[in-house]
Design a protein around this motif. Sequence first.
Motif, PDB file in Angstrom:
ATOM      1  N   UNK A 222       0.668  -1.116  -0.146  1.00 17.48           N
ATOM      2  CA  UNK A 222      -0.045  -0.185  -0.102  1.00 17.48           C
ATOM      3  C   UNK A 222       0.910   1.136   0.071  1.00 17.48           C
ATOM      4  N   UNK A 223       1.872   1.016   0.702  1.00 10.69           N
ATOM      5  CA  UNK A 223       2.828   2.378   0.687  1.00 10.69           C
ATOM      6  C   UNK A 223       3.488   2.484  -0.779  1.00 10.69           C
ATOM      7  N   UNK A 224       3.603   1.285  -1.627  1.00 14.57           N
ATOM      8  CA  UNK A 224       4.146   1.676  -2.837  1.00 14.57           C
ATOM      9  C   UNK A 224       3.139   2.332  -3.689  1.00 14.57           C
ATOM     10  N   UNK A 225       1.933   1.665  -3.532  1.00 15.39           N
ATOM     11  CA  UNK A 225       0.612   2.200  -4.391  1.00 15.39           C
ATOM     12  C   UNK A 225       0.553   3.688  -4.037  1.00 15.39           C
ATOM     13  N   UNK A 226       0.466   4.165  -2.851  1.00 14.59           N
ATOM     14  CA  UNK A 226       0.391   5.661  -2.353  1.00 14.59           C
ATOM     15  C   UNK A 226       1.585   6.240  -3.087  1.00 14.59           C
ATOM     16  N   UNK A 227       2.732   5.888  -3.319  1.00 15.16           N
ATOM     17  CA  UNK A 227       3.735   6.628  -3.933  1.00 15.16           C
ATOM     18  C   UNK A 227       3.578   6.580  -5.586  1.00 15.16           C
ATOM     19  N   UNK A 228       2.400   6.058  -5.995  1.00 16.14           N
ATOM     20  CA  UNK A 228       2.297   6.034  -7.638  1.00 16.14           C
ATOM     21  C   UNK A 228       3.028   5.132  -8.218  1.00 16.14           C
ATOM     22  N   UNK A 229       3.751   4.077  -7.592  1.00 15.61           N
ATOM     23  CA  UNK A 229       4.455   3.131  -8.277  1.00 15.61           C
ATOM     24  C   UNK A 229       3.557   2.094  -9.097  1.00 15.61           C
ATOM     25  N   UNK A 230       2.566   1.968  -8.621  1.00 16.65           N
ATOM     26  CA  UNK A 230       1.807   0.842  -9.332  1.00 16.65           C
ATOM     27  C   UNK A 230       0.425   0.584  -8.553  1.00 16.65           C
ATOM     28  N   UNK A 231      -0.121  -0.581  -9.000  1.00 14.72           N
ATOM     29  CA  UNK A 231      -1.670  -1.043  -8.465  1.00 14.72           C
ATOM     30  C   UNK A 231      -1.206  -2.105  -7.888  1.00 14.72           C
ATOM     31  N   UNK A 232      -2.540  -2.725  -6.785  1.00 20.56           N
ATOM     32  CA  UNK A 232      -2.537  -3.762  -6.379  1.00 20.56           C
ATOM     33  C   UNK A 232      -4.004  -4.342  -6.274  1.00 20.56           C
ATOM     34  N   UNK A 233      -4.132  -5.605  -6.044  1.00 21.58           N
ATOM     35  CA  UNK A 233      -5.463  -6.313  -5.805  1.00 21.58           C
ATOM     36  C   UNK A 233      -5.367  -6.868  -4.308  1.00 21.58           C
TER      37      UNK A 233
END
Length: 296
Positions: A222-233
């Motif tokens: 979630x930290x990586x997603x928050x930083x705009x690095x990608x998406x997650x399921x």
Amino acid sequence: MDLNDLHIFRTVIREGGVTRAAVRLNRVQSNVTTRIRQLEEDLGVTLFLREGRRLVPTNAGRQLLDYADRLLALANEARQSLADDVPRGQLRLGSMETTAGVRLAEPLARFHRRYPDVRLELQTRGTRGLVAQVLAGELDLALVASPVADPRLAREVLFEEELVLVSDAAQPPMVAATELQCRTIISFEEGCAYRTRLEAWFSRAGIMPERIVPVSSYQTILGCVLAGMGVALLPRRVVESYGARSGLRLHPLAGDEGRVATLAVWRQGGDTAAIRALLACLREGEGEGEAARRVA
């Protein structure tokens, strides 16, 4: 070493000699003497000094007595555990990281309060690895994502999760993979059921992810997603437990793509009192009879 030999050896020491030990054990003296000599030959040490009719334990004999006490006590514990159906001993539990993070705190606390004689061990990894460990006998029970169809496994549905695609807030609401601004997947190791589902979602849209970034915890995802690095399921419940969720956007998936069952799996015929007790505690967390059901 034979447990019967250790029992005879310990009785000789406690009774002070072969004669009284033979009476206690309801054996003839020659049989007791023979078993002691066989134990000495097996171990390659002298366990007693023979002074006439007396047997005096050697240093090795006194050392073995300590092990004999522990081994015989452990064997007795195993017999009682199988006979009285009371949860005790070791229970090796595996779980997906997301399930451990948001589902297990209360059920495991309840289990520890009720069954203090069970030594519970917990490890986390992806569904594929957990299933392999159960089949290999390295785990007694695992919490994994459906589907799991191996006939060697018994299974029970414990939780129903809503899965959501998670992006940063800059991504506009979307329903199709083609609408994604960033096509990098942030997920767990290969073998994670959620990662497999997300890769399949991309594939059905005829799109290849730009890359897949594996990480070890859902907080890091979630930290990586928050930083705009990608998406997650991830399960909606996991995302809603995240402190910085206001910077994230959740995109519901249609139909079965957005639902997944979390299963408890164990070897067919391998359930124990401890496994049954833990399953009961897990069911209580969701409400008796609400989501749990045994699948033959």
